[in-house]
Design a protein around this motif. Sequence first.
Motif, mmCIF file in Angstrom:
data_model
loop_
_atom_site.group_PDB
_atom_site.id
_atom_site.type_symbol
_atom_site.label_atom_id
_atom_site.label_comp_id
_atom_site.label_asym_id
_atom_site.label_seq_id
_atom_site.Cartn_x
_atom_site.Cartn_y
_atom_site.Cartn_z
ATOM 1 N N ILE B 51 0.849 -1.202 0.000
ATOM 2 C CA ILE B 51 0.000 0.000 0.000
ATOM 3 C C ILE B 51 0.881 1.248 0.000
ATOM 4 O O ILE B 51 0.628 2.210 -0.716
ATOM 5 N N ALA B 52 1.972 1.216 0.785
ATOM 6 C CA ALA B 52 2.875 2.368 0.866
ATOM 7 C C ALA B 52 3.688 2.538 -0.415
ATOM 8 O O ALA B 52 4.111 3.635 -0.742
ATOM 9 N N GLY B 53 3.934 1.434 -1.120
ATOM 10 C CA GLY B 53 4.660 1.510 -2.383
ATOM 11 C C GLY B 53 6.092 1.021 -2.322
ATOM 12 O O GLY B 53 6.851 1.232 -3.261
ATOM 13 N N PHE B 54 6.492 0.367 -1.241
ATOM 14 C CA PHE B 54 7.873 -0.114 -1.136
ATOM 15 C C PHE B 54 8.058 -1.489 -1.759
ATOM 16 O O PHE B 54 9.177 -1.911 -2.019
ATOM 17 N N VAL B 55 6.983 -2.225 -1.935
ATOM 18 C CA VAL B 55 7.055 -3.439 -2.753
ATOM 19 C C VAL B 55 5.961 -3.328 -3.805
ATOM 20 O O VAL B 55 4.955 -2.651 -3.591
ATOM 21 N N TYR B 56 6.213 -3.970 -4.925
ATOM 22 C CA TYR B 56 5.267 -3.859 -6.020
ATOM 23 C C TYR B 56 4.645 -5.227 -6.275
ATOM 24 O O TYR B 56 5.361 -6.174 -6.591
ATOM 25 N N PRO B 57 3.324 -5.342 -6.096
ATOM 26 C CA PRO B 57 2.697 -6.663 -6.197
ATOM 27 C C PRO B 57 2.908 -7.305 -7.567
ATOM 28 O O PRO B 57 2.987 -6.622 -8.584
ATOM 29 N N THR B 58 3.028 -8.639 -7.532
ATOM 30 C CA THR B 58 3.198 -9.393 -8.764
ATOM 31 C C THR B 58 1.917 -9.353 -9.597
ATOM 32 O O THR B 58 1.951 -9.338 -10.816
ATOM 33 N N ALA B 59 0.769 -9.346 -8.893
ATOM 34 C CA ALA B 59 -0.518 -9.286 -9.591
ATOM 35 C C ALA B 59 -1.520 -8.601 -8.686
ATOM 36 O O ALA B 59 -1.329 -8.535 -7.475
ATOM 37 N N GLY B 60 -2.604 -8.090 -9.281
ATOM 38 C CA GLY B 60 -3.663 -7.469 -8.499
ATOM 39 C C GLY B 60 -3.646 -5.958 -8.591
ATOM 40 O O GLY B 60 -2.752 -5.369 -9.202
ATOM 41 N N THR B 61 -4.638 -5.324 -7.971
ATOM 42 C CA THR B 61 -4.723 -3.865 -7.988
ATOM 43 C C THR B 61 -4.988 -3.328 -6.593
ATOM 44 O O THR B 61 -5.566 -4.019 -5.753
ATOM 45 N N ILE B 62 -4.533 -2.097 -6.352
ATOM 46 C CA ILE B 62 -4.838 -1.399 -5.108
ATOM 47 C C ILE B 62 -5.384 -0.038 -5.487
ATOM 48 O O ILE B 62 -4.735 0.706 -6.232
ATOM 49 N N LYS B 63 -6.571 0.272 -4.997
ATOM 50 C CA LYS B 63 -7.170 1.563 -5.315
ATOM 51 C C LYS B 63 -7.455 2.322 -4.038
ATOM 52 O O LYS B 63 -7.854 1.736 -3.037
ATOM 53 N N LEU B 64 -7.213 3.640 -4.087
ATOM 54 C CA LEU B 64 -7.539 4.502 -2.959
ATOM 55 C C LEU B 64 -8.561 5.514 -3.455
ATOM 56 O O LEU B 64 -8.254 6.308 -4.348
ATOM 57 N N GLN B 65 -9.731 5.478 -2.902
ATOM 58 C CA GLN B 65 -10.835 6.333 -3.352
ATOM 59 C C GLN B 65 -10.964 6.294 -4.871
ATOM 60 O O GLN B 65 -11.081 7.315 -5.538
ATOM 61 N N GLY B 66 -10.879 5.097 -5.413
ATOM 62 C CA GLY B 66 -11.081 4.908 -6.842
ATOM 63 C C GLY B 66 -9.854 5.151 -7.694
ATOM 64 O O GLY B 66 -9.825 4.816 -8.877
ATOM 65 N N GLU B 67 -8.783 5.737 -7.081
ATOM 66 C CA GLU B 67 -7.585 6.043 -7.852
ATOM 67 C C GLU B 67 -6.595 4.885 -7.740
ATOM 68 O O GLU B 67 -6.359 4.374 -6.653
ATOM 69 N N ASP B 68 -6.004 4.502 -8.880
ATOM 70 C CA ASP B 68 -5.067 3.387 -8.889
ATOM 71 C C ASP B 68 -3.768 3.798 -8.185
ATOM 72 O O ASP B 68 -3.073 4.702 -8.622
ATOM 73 N N LEU B 69 -3.456 3.125 -7.077
ATOM 74 C CA LEU B 69 -2.244 3.475 -6.321
ATOM 75 C C LEU B 69 -0.984 2.922 -6.974
ATOM 76 O O LEU B 69 0.100 3.477 -6.827
ATOM 77 N N LEU B 70 -1.122 1.798 -7.659
ATOM 78 C CA LEU B 70 0.071 1.101 -8.143
ATOM 79 C C LEU B 70 0.816 1.878 -9.219
ATOM 80 O O LEU B 70 1.989 1.621 -9.461
ATOM 81 N N THR B 71 0.160 2.846 -9.856
ATOM 82 C CA THR B 71 0.859 3.630 -10.869
ATOM 83 C C THR B 71 1.657 4.767 -10.228
ATOM 84 O O THR B 71 2.422 5.442 -10.898
ATOM 85 N N LEU B 72 1.470 4.981 -8.918
ATOM 86 C CA LEU B 72 2.141 6.096 -8.244
ATOM 87 C C LEU B 72 3.389 5.624 -7.504
ATOM 88 O O LEU B 72 3.370 4.576 -6.868
ATOM 89 N N PRO B 73 4.491 6.411 -7.550
ATOM 90 C CA PRO B 73 5.656 6.089 -6.721
ATOM 91 C C PRO B 73 5.328 6.379 -5.257
ATOM 92 O O PRO B 73 4.377 7.117 -4.976
ATOM 93 N N PRO B 74 6.111 5.810 -4.311
ATOM 94 C CA PRO B 74 5.794 5.997 -2.891
ATOM 95 C C PRO B 74 5.602 7.461 -2.509
ATOM 96 O O PRO B 74 4.717 7.773 -1.707
#
Lengths: 269, 357
Positions: B51-74
Amino acid sequence: MPVSTRQFDIRKQPGFTLIAVACFLLLYLPIILLVVYSFNAGKSIAIWEGFSLQWYESAWQNKAIQDAAIRSLILACCASAIATVAAVMAALATTRTAAFKGSSFVFAIINQPLMVPEIVTAVALLLFFAIIKVATGYTGMWYLIIAHSAFCIPFAYMPIRARLQGMDFSLEQAGADLYGKPSRVFWRITFPQLWPGILAGAMLAFVISLDDVVITEFVKSAGQDTLPTYMLGQLRRIVTPEVNAISTVLLGISVLLVAGFFFLSKIRK
Amino acid sequence: MIEISNITQTFGKGRDAFTALRDVSLTIRENEFFTLLGPSGCGKTTLLRSIAGFVYPTAGTIKLQGEDLLTLPPYSRPVNTVFQSYALFPHMTVAQNIAFGLEMLNQPGAQVKSSVNEMLALVQMTDMADRKTSQISGGQQQRVALARALAPKPKVLLLDEPLSALDFKLRKEMQIELKRLQTETGITFVFVTHDQEEALTMSDRIAVMNEGRILQIDAPRAIYDHPAERFVADFIGETNFLEVDVLSVEADDATIKLTSGATTTARRADTNSATGQATIAVRPEHATLSDDASALLRGTLEDVIYSGTDTHYHIRLQDNCRFVVRKQNHPGTMEAHTVGHQAGVFFDRGVAQILRD
Ligand SMILES: Nc1ncnc2c1ncn2[C@@H]1O[C@H](COP(=O)(O)OP(=O)(O)OP(=O)(O)O)[C@@H](O)[C@H]1O
Ligand SMILES: [Mg+2]
């Protein structure tokens, strides 16, 4: 007889003290003699004729020595600065990224100048630069600066890497977590803790560059003597305590820098 | 608020590959105190770090209030972390530590100053503002870490076992204080712990994890009273497990037959579960000793263990299983049960929980 229940102690072995003293004598007696004879009043480097500073004076006034000294200093400053910047980047790349494929290979590449015999590097650089000289016609100082920078990198790299490894990576993560972009995190978090390592690395690189003979001798163009290559040239002709005097000054600079290096390595994290 | 869908996290490649998270999905609500609970190595930190962005999941998505978190750097994610080791900047003072995030957001100096003062007051550290972080105690460092993470007013605060380095008493105090801060600031907390008691007292909802999977997500009371799986029942509190025969199922309930032949009603954790063999869980304090005909199970009383607030009765059942009954102690009452004698066990209808297999 009381049976010793103490652990094995190397200092209690017969002959240990003798060997240790012999080693120290062999290491330091010649240096002490060198320093002592730099103050010799006579022309000989083997017969003591009284105290004088004349060889320091004559060295100081010798135009060739002045030139060589200035060249040595410029070279060491440039080379250690370039090597240190490269070493910081290399150290960050090898300690602050996820383990990547071939990272041990990269480590070996960075430390290559420590492993390849210096004479081999020197000959290789001589041939390589010869090609460039023919192609460009440039014969300035940059060949020496580049060569020195290259072999100084591992010396600058080691103390910087050691310090980085001792630092808590989670601090930089905390910096990123608190909206710090990588460059700002480096200057605000990493650098304030890393600088003793950087300075130590730079000083070590400086000493190594100042002291180099083999690579400089091969790479230098005509009239580009540094202090060590000038001294080497002098030794082939008449030897006067002037050489002792220069050596003593170089020794003094090195001792100061190395002492500074150890002091910096001890600064608490 | 946070929607985590089908996150898988694999470290390493080939034979060394290790999957720390397996198909994890969960939704964390606005203003919630959400706890990740599980044994060491189950992947709690890994989930938090993704969630914080220090590891990048192999699969799946994380959204915060509808916004894709995985495209953002920590450094672009509007979440802050309280690290397990606090990770306070040692070359800065308490106030400078707290100001760091605000400065990185390029807030004007006056605003930074007033926010820092507000945070110092919130964690009661105003007197220590100019100390170096190495010159304050563990509990105070913990407060500074909290203040530093709260100062930029993140949408979500991630806390990785923030209390584990504190001694028992301070820990209890900080539990209350954390809960107070969460209510006062209205920020969503995602809290990691392996201490079940801490999870039960502080959380709005708990996700129980094991071996990279989420086993159950529920309110503390529901987790405790109605564990869905054997692991959950075992990890949180003490439990008796019994093999039973499910005779018939209704909506949430089922009629079960115990090994003694007695029948009662149990709750179903999984409304898809069928009739047949099953395991039930019964909490020791939900059962009572019974000498009359109402007893559901019978056996021999093997041990009576007094522990101050309550007494534990260990009963060897007829089918050789062990069953523990816990009874709260009252002053002045004499111990009425003797070791070696026969004893019966009773629990109310709907107390037993049928576990998912
Ligand atoms: N970078 C990594 N590379 C390889 N394996 C990792 C990495 N990070 C975590 N793991 C492994 O993933 C598993 C889960 O780790 P994690 O730190 O998430 O556990 P945890 O639930 O936080 O445990 P604890 O309560 O001990 O902190 C562990 O077995 C760990 O060894
Ligand atoms: Mg952890």
